[in-house]
Scaffold this motif. Sequence first.
Motif, PDB file in Angstrom:
ATOM      1  N   GLU A   1       0.823  -1.212   0.000  1.00 19.82           N
ATOM      2  CA  GLU A   1       0.000   0.000   0.000  1.00 19.82           C
ATOM      3  C   GLU A   1       0.856   1.261   0.000  1.00 19.82           C
ATOM      4  N   GLU A   2       1.882   1.280   0.866  1.00 21.38           N
ATOM      5  CA  GLU A   2       2.759   2.448   0.948  1.00 21.38           C
ATOM      6  C   GLU A   2       3.543   2.642  -0.348  1.00 21.38           C
ATOM      7  N   ASN A   3       4.005   1.533  -0.912  1.00 24.46           N
ATOM      8  CA  ASN A   3       4.758   1.609  -2.159  1.00 24.46           C
ATOM      9  C   ASN A   3       3.890   2.147  -3.297  1.00 24.46           C
ATOM     10  N   ASN A   4       2.649   1.661  -3.374  1.00 25.78           N
ATOM     11  CA  ASN A   4       1.731   2.136  -4.423  1.00 25.78           C
ATOM     12  C   ASN A   4       1.373   3.610  -4.228  1.00 25.78           C
ATOM     13  N   LYS A   5       1.261   4.015  -2.962  1.00 27.57           N
ATOM     14  CA  LYS A   5       0.961   5.418  -2.661  1.00 27.57           C
ATOM     15  C   LYS A   5       2.099   6.316  -3.154  1.00 27.57           C
ATOM     16  N   ILE A   6       3.336   5.855  -2.941  1.00 27.29           N
ATOM     17  CA  ILE A   6       4.507   6.614  -3.401  1.00 27.29           C
ATOM     18  C   ILE A   6       4.522   6.683  -4.927  1.00 27.29           C
ATOM     19  N   LYS A   7       4.220   5.571  -5.571  1.00 26.43           N
ATOM     20  CA  LYS A   7       4.250   5.519  -7.044  1.00 26.43           C
ATOM     21  C   LYS A   7       3.206   6.443  -7.675  1.00 26.43           C
ATOM     22  N   ARG A   8       2.139   6.710  -6.944  1.00 26.37           N
ATOM     23  CA  ARG A   8       1.085   7.589  -7.470  1.00 26.37           C
ATOM     24  C   ARG A   8       1.304   9.056  -7.107  1.00 26.37           C
ATOM     25  N   SER A   9       2.287   9.328  -6.269  1.00 28.25           N
ATOM     26  CA  SER A   9       2.491  10.693  -5.776  1.00 28.25           C
ATOM     27  C   SER A   9       3.019  11.613  -6.871  1.00 28.25           C
ATOM     28  N   GLU A  10       2.753  12.896  -6.705  1.00 26.92           N
ATOM     29  CA  GLU A  10       3.225  13.899  -7.658  1.00 26.92           C
ATOM     30  C   GLU A  10       4.756  13.927  -7.707  1.00 26.92           C
ATOM     31  N   GLU A  11       5.368  13.733  -6.552  1.00 26.97           N
ATOM     32  CA  GLU A  11       6.832  13.781  -6.489  1.00 26.97           C
ATOM     33  C   GLU A  11       7.460  12.640  -7.304  1.00 26.97           C
ATOM     34  N   TYR A  12       6.863  11.462  -7.193  1.00 27.55           N
ATOM     35  CA  TYR A  12       7.400  10.317  -7.937  1.00 27.55           C
ATOM     36  C   TYR A  12       7.226  10.499  -9.445  1.00 27.55           C
ATOM     37  N   LEU A  13       6.087  11.046  -9.846  1.00 30.43           N
ATOM     38  CA  LEU A  13       5.777  11.221 -11.265  1.00 30.43           C
ATOM     39  C   LEU A  13       6.436  12.455 -11.871  1.00 30.43           C
ATOM     40  N   SER A  14       7.002  13.295 -11.021  1.00 32.46           N
ATOM     41  CA  SER A  14       7.649  14.510 -11.493  1.00 32.46           C
ATOM     42  C   SER A  14       8.915  14.194 -12.286  1.00 32.46           C
ATOM     43  N   LYS A  15       9.315  15.134 -13.143  1.00 28.48           N
ATOM     44  CA  LYS A  15      10.564  14.997 -13.899  1.00 28.48           C
ATOM     45  C   LYS A  15      11.707  15.740 -13.209  1.00 28.48           C
ATOM     46  N   ASN A  16      11.413  16.260 -12.028  1.00 22.23           N
ATOM     47  CA  ASN A  16      12.408  16.987 -11.239  1.00 22.23           C
ATOM     48  C   ASN A  16      13.133  16.011 -10.308  1.00 22.23           C
ATOM     49  N   ASP A  17      14.461  16.022 -10.335  1.00 19.30           N
ATOM     50  CA  ASP A  17      15.251  15.080  -9.534  1.00 19.30           C
ATOM     51  C   ASP A  17      15.010  15.229  -8.033  1.00 19.30           C
ATOM     52  N   THR A  18      14.910  16.465  -7.561  1.00 16.25           N
ATOM     53  CA  THR A  18      14.680  16.691  -6.132  1.00 16.25           C
ATOM     54  C   THR A  18      13.332  16.123  -5.702  1.00 16.25           C
ATOM     55  N   GLU A  19      12.317  16.336  -6.540  1.00 15.69           N
ATOM     56  CA  GLU A  19      10.989  15.786  -6.248  1.00 15.69           C
ATOM     57  C   GLU A  19      11.048  14.252  -6.218  1.00 15.69           C
ATOM     58  N   ASN A  20      11.768  13.664  -7.157  1.00 19.31           N
ATOM     59  CA  ASN A  20      11.933  12.206  -7.184  1.00 19.31           C
ATOM     60  C   ASN A  20      12.625  11.703  -5.919  1.00 19.31           C
ATOM     61  N   ASN A  21      13.616  12.469  -5.452  1.00 19.77           N
ATOM     62  CA  ASN A  21      14.324  12.092  -4.226  1.00 19.77           C
ATOM     63  C   ASN A  21      13.401  12.145  -3.003  1.00 19.77           C
ATOM     64  N   ILE A  22      12.493  13.114  -3.000  1.00 17.53           N
ATOM     65  CA  ILE A  22      11.520  13.213  -1.907  1.00 17.53           C
ATOM     66  C   ILE A  22      10.640  11.961  -1.880  1.00 17.53           C
ATOM     67  N   ALA A  23      10.201  11.532  -3.058  1.00 20.68           N
ATOM     68  CA  ALA A  23       9.394  10.308  -3.151  1.00 20.68           C
ATOM     69  C   ALA A  23      10.203   9.106  -2.684  1.00 20.68           C
ATOM     70  N   TYR A  24      11.453   9.026  -3.104  1.00 18.65           N
ATOM     71  CA  TYR A  24      12.336   7.926  -2.710  1.00 18.65           C
ATOM     72  C   TYR A  24      12.514   7.880  -1.196  1.00 18.65           C
ATOM     73  N   SER A  25      12.630   9.060  -0.571  1.00 15.46           N
ATOM     74  CA  SER A  25      12.871   9.126   0.873  1.00 15.46           C
ATOM     75  C   SER A  25      11.758   8.460   1.675  1.00 15.46           C
ATOM     76  N   ARG A  26      10.552   8.490   1.146  1.00 14.14           N
ATOM     77  CA  ARG A  26       9.400   7.930   1.869  1.00 14.14           C
ATOM     78  C   ARG A  26       9.404   6.403   1.910  1.00 14.14           C
ATOM     79  N   GLY A  27      10.192   5.785   1.057  1.00 17.88           N
ATOM     80  CA  GLY A  27      10.214   4.322   1.020  1.00 17.88           C
ATOM     81  C   GLY A  27      11.463   3.694   1.585  1.00 17.88           C
ATOM     82  N   GLN A  28      12.356   4.512   2.140  1.00 18.70           N
ATOM     83  CA  GLN A  28      13.618   3.956   2.643  1.00 18.70           C
ATOM     84  C   GLN A  28      13.422   2.993   3.805  1.00 18.70           C
ATOM     85  N   GLY A  29      12.420   3.266   4.635  1.00 17.77           N
ATOM     86  CA  GLY A  29      12.201   2.428   5.811  1.00 17.77           C
ATOM     87  C   GLY A  29      11.860   0.993   5.477  1.00 17.77           C
TER      88      GLY A  29
END
Length: 200
Positions: free
Chosen positions: A77-105
């Motif tokens: 559920e958490e992984n799918n939520k991240i994949k649907r987030s604006e940050e993950y879908l963004s073409k901006n590297d910083t935004e992508n990193n924000i999405a990545y940070s949410r799944g490190q745990g």
Amino acid sequence: MVRFELKKIFAQSSNKIALIILLVAIVVISYFAIGSIEYVDSSGNSHTGITAYNRLKEVKNEWKGNITESVLQEVLEENNKIKRSEEYLSKNDTENNIAYSRGQGFSDIKDMINRSFCDFQEYDYYRVDTVTPSELGNFYSNRIDNLKKWLSSDSVKDNYTKQEKEYLVEKYEEMQCLYCCRYGVKGTYPRSTYQNDFRV
């Protein structure tokens, strides 16, 4: 007796030099090992070294405990939520990193799901993205099924005797305990350690 033996060892200059070289090598290896650890914070900034180790330990330990089906469901559920987030879908590297940070745990549990739902000795980083909640019940049994499938494949079926194949399957079937995830230290750098037969 021990003191005498140590005195004999350190009495020779060559032994002292060897010990110094060994200590320097350990320090250098430890430095590079710790330096290779990376943690991305909620702002998308990357950190390395001791700070990264401590922060990564904190977020991973939020997921420590037995890997049950409900935990797997939560990871999915958490992984799918991240994949649907604006940050993950963004073409901006910083935004992508924000999405990545949410799944490190739960990244190590996600890795286990990938391994479970790939063929034996194969790995697909994105396999977790296509696993459905109904499939998660096969998480543990896949281990045995994939081994059996691999042992009967054309590439290896003649590499093992019937007895050897039966032995391998039997040992896999004996391991019925739940995996347990905790952030520990193996070797010189930290990783999540899975108790029982799965250690990374």
